[in-house]
Design a protein around this motif. Structure first.
Motif, mmCIF file in Angstrom:
data_model
loop_
_atom_site.group_PDB
_atom_site.id
_atom_site.type_symbol
_atom_site.label_atom_id
_atom_site.label_comp_id
_atom_site.label_asym_id
_atom_site.label_seq_id
_atom_site.Cartn_x
_atom_site.Cartn_y
_atom_site.Cartn_z
ATOM 1 N N THR A 20 32.083 30.462 -41.038
ATOM 2 C CA THR A 20 30.696 30.641 -40.603
ATOM 3 C C THR A 20 30.627 30.613 -39.091
ATOM 4 O O THR A 20 31.397 29.923 -38.434
ATOM 5 C CB THR A 20 29.776 29.551 -41.188
ATOM 6 N N CYS A 21 29.732 31.399 -38.545
ATOM 7 C CA CYS A 21 29.544 31.461 -37.096
ATOM 8 C C CYS A 21 28.490 30.456 -36.690
ATOM 9 O O CYS A 21 27.371 30.484 -37.201
ATOM 10 C CB CYS A 21 29.124 32.867 -36.668
ATOM 11 N N LYS A 22 28.826 29.576 -35.770
ATOM 12 C CA LYS A 22 27.880 28.538 -35.387
ATOM 13 C C LYS A 22 26.772 29.073 -34.503
ATOM 14 O O LYS A 22 25.808 28.385 -34.229
ATOM 15 C CB LYS A 22 28.594 27.380 -34.687
ATOM 16 N N ARG A 23 26.878 30.322 -34.014
ATOM 17 C CA ARG A 23 25.781 30.905 -33.261
ATOM 18 C C ARG A 23 24.760 31.545 -34.193
ATOM 19 O O ARG A 23 23.569 31.345 -34.073
ATOM 20 C CB ARG A 23 26.307 31.972 -32.288
ATOM 21 N N PHE A 255 27.443 26.426 -26.542
ATOM 22 C CA PHE A 255 28.078 25.310 -27.240
ATOM 23 C C PHE A 255 27.765 25.267 -28.733
ATOM 24 O O PHE A 255 28.258 24.388 -29.432
ATOM 25 C CB PHE A 255 27.665 23.990 -26.582
ATOM 26 N N GLY A 256 26.955 26.204 -29.225
ATOM 27 C CA GLY A 256 26.647 26.229 -30.647
ATOM 28 C C GLY A 256 25.695 25.117 -31.043
ATOM 29 O O GLY A 256 24.895 24.639 -30.252
ATOM 30 N N TRP A 257 25.811 24.680 -32.287
ATOM 31 C CA TRP A 257 24.884 23.680 -32.821
ATOM 32 C C TRP A 257 25.137 22.311 -32.212
ATOM 33 O O TRP A 257 26.252 21.819 -32.197
ATOM 34 C CB TRP A 257 24.980 23.610 -34.348
ATOM 35 N N ASN A 258 24.056 21.723 -31.700
ATOM 36 C CA ASN A 258 24.136 20.420 -31.036
ATOM 37 C C ASN A 258 22.939 19.572 -31.423
ATOM 38 O O ASN A 258 21.862 20.090 -31.742
ATOM 39 C CB ASN A 258 24.141 20.598 -29.512
#
Length: 626
Positions: A20-23, A255-258
């Motif tokens: 899965t792509c975190k973006r 940084f994607g999901w934070n």
């Protein structure tokens, strides 16, 4: 970026590997690409519901994250989050005028500018001048000047104005006061009457016990009547925002999901100070909302504060922008760029002769976010090759020792461009007058035609226009003086040699362009026409006539000796000269102290007419002696 994940069913044997792509939250089971809703982070797991056929709707299971990361398999990911649902892309650069613009700030502004132009949006300059005690006079104006010099002018700014101004936070205090009052009225913020002495005591106690200092939220628990009483008594106070748990994750462009549970590690932050000025946290949220900022691109040092800002957006009932946090810009050795280093300020680079496009090129070359990584890119190429999905989380290591290489390439491009060359001519005219002043007795050397020819002749030999006002090129602008004794000490045939040089130049005035190789051959032939003067001494005579220098001599320029700190375009010997490659502690290179241009190179730069003029002066001086 890809995260390798596993969907855990009832038994380990039924685990289904996916990516899965975190973006963009798309995942693949190998055959098909699926889209999931925004995941909710629970420690290191993402909850998703699947049935046994792989679709949604079954018993909730957890996708556990693996540390491996790769590029997204979906071409759609590159455009995810780059177009705001309200339409126009609007980004901002919001420096604090507590200092002048430096390389780190220039890089942040550049990425915002490129982002706006890539997606047809607007680039806003906003001055965050709420810290009145630390303001530096002239800094705000200088920051805007340097952005324009660098070729990244804002579409809206304090100077240029705009639809959503004013763009100085000190002129927007009523807006912050309204927002703070709204938070208090809805119970999202409260008045805090704690004295500075009490806050300092809390800090000392925390440090003594090895804990991180934080406010204990004491005033959060005051009764309404207690608050009213203190307000009536005019007790000094601030307004604090009530942090709550349950922070929602956000999908950062880089940084994607934070998510950071700030309420667990911080006390309630001040949003309005006792002097009526807001803190950064409230001011930037209010301004970004009212200025309709769609994307916030800022340094990664603000990543941990973003959850706090999202809580403020939620408390105010506003939709937040998309966030993207840029990795840090560090020195080559990984150390932090220090504002105490005088050479990281853009004004310092400007004075030393650095070209703006070279600075932009080197700061993007050492980082990420582009489809290619080559030296010599101009702004339009940077915009065309910009790809936000390629910005990595790794810090960018800047090697300023390579700036001379970048500058040389862009200098050649400017010299070859008629419009840009005119800018160089004007810049060099100012530097000549600044460095040499009244020593320039013949104003012909300031004429555009003469300077243009010098630029063409020295193209590829110099890294910046400031090189041309160093002492080794002083002969270009200052006609030299020398004594009869100096000439006589070299040869008794000086008059004959001067006549030979004049004849050589007259034979080359027919429009034929001088070359170093051609002149080197001609000079060797000329030396053979003397009776008792060696070739080496002939070269010394010609050098003395052209520059007033002999090999090994020390130049006295405006009364300053080599060992003194010689100010050249604002730079001193003891400073680190990034463009010339001179490191801290080295002496400034002056003619005779290191290898300068050869006699043939000097003659090519001056041209036949100027050489003839200078050797006629030699003959006149020698004739007066006799």
């Amino acid at each position: 970026m890809l995260l390798s994940l596993f969907i855990h069913f009832s038994t380990p044997s039924r685990c289904l590997p996916i990516k899965t792509c975190k973006r963009c939250c798309q995942y693949s089971t190998g055959r098909n690409i699926h889209k999931v809703d925004t995941p909710v982070l629970l420690k290191n797991a993402l909850p998703l519901t699947f049935n046994r056929s792989g679709g949604h709707g079954g018993k909730q299971k957890y996708i556990r994250l693996n540390s491996s990361q790769k590029r997204c398999f979906s071409s759609e990911c590159d455009e995810v989050c780059h177009h705001h649902e309200h339409g126009e892309v609007r980004v901002r650069f919001a420096p604090s005028p507590t200092g002048f613009l430096h390389l780190g700030g220039l890089r942040t502004a550049l990425y915002n500018y490129i982002y706006a132009k890539k997606y047809g949006g607007s680039f806003i300059l906003r001055m965050e001048d709420t810290d009145q005690s630390r303001l530096v006079p002239g800094a705000a104006e200088s920051i805007e000047d340097m952005l324009e010099w660098a070729g990244i002018p804002p579409d809206e700014s304090p100077r240029g104005g705009g639809q959503y101004g004013p763009y100085l936070q000190s002129q927007r205090l009523s807006l912050y006061s309204q927002a703070a009052d709204s938070l208090v009225q809805t119970g999202k913020a409260y008045h805090c009457f704690c004295s500075q002495q009490r806050l300092e005591l809390l800090k000392r106690e925390a440090l003594r016990s090895g804990q991180t200092p934080r406010y204990d939220n004491r005033c959060r628990h005051l009764r309404p009547d207690q608050v009213e009483e203190k307000l009536d008594q005019k007790v000094p106070h601030v307004i604090r925002f009530r942090l709550e748990s349950g922070v929602e994750p956000f999908n950062d462009l880089v940084f994607g999901w934070n998510r950071h549970e700030v309420a667990q590690v911080e006390g309630d932050p001040v949003v309005m100070k006792a002097d009526g000025f807001p803190t950064y946290h409230l001011a930037n949220v209010v301004d970004d909302h009212l200025m309709k900022v769609s994307h916030v691109l800022r340094g990664s040092e603000w990543l941990i504060s973003t959850s706090k800002h999202l809580l403020l957006y939620r408390a105010l009932g506003w939709k937040p922008p998309v966030f993207g946090h840029l990795p840090l810009l560090l020195n080559r050795d990984g150390s932090k760029l220090s504002k105490r280093q005088g050479d990281i300020y853009i004004q310092s680079f400007q004075r030393s002769g650095a070209l703006p496009e070279a600075l932009l090129d080197i700061t993007t070359h050492c980082g990420s976010g582009f489809n290619s990584n080559r030296v010599g890119r101009k702004m339009e190429e940077l915009i065309a090759e910009f790809n936000p999905s390629k910005i990595t989380t790794h810090s960018a290591l800047l090697d300023l020792d390579k700036l001379a290489e970048f500058n040389k390439i862009h200098l050649q491009q400017r010299i070859d461009d008629a419009v840009q060359r005119d800018w160089l001519v004007r810049d060099l005219q100012g530097r000549i007058q600044e460095v040499y002043g009244t020593q320039v007795q013949d104003q012909d050397v300031l004429q555009p035609d003469y300077i243009t020819r010098v630029l063409h002749l020295r193209k590829g030999h110099i890294s910046s226009v400031s090189d041309l006002v160093s002492s080794e090129y002083s002969y270009l602008w200052v006609r030299p003086s020398f004594s009869d004794q100096q000439m006589a000490a070299l040869s008794s045939e000086t008059q004959h040699i001067a006549t030979l040089v004049i004849r050589l130049m007259e034979g080359l005035k027919g429009g034929e362009e001088l070359t170093v190789d051609q002149l080197s051959v001609e000079l060797k032939t000329l030396a053979k026409k003397t009776s008792n003067t060696k070739y080496r001494d002939v070269m010394k005579i010609i050098r003395l006539a052209l520059s007033g220098l002999q090999v090994g001599e020390r130049l006295t320029l405006s009364g300053l000796q080599v060992e003194e700190k010689l100010a050249l375009s604002g730079l001193q010997v003891g400073e680190r000269l990034a463009l010339s490659g001179v490191q801290v502690g080295e002496r400034l290179a002056l003619s005779g102290l290191q290898q300068g241009p050869s006699v043939a190179e000097m003659m090519v730069s001056l041209g036949p007419s100027e050489i003839t003029h200078r050797f006629n002066r030699v003959l006149q001086q020698l004739s007066r002696q006799h």
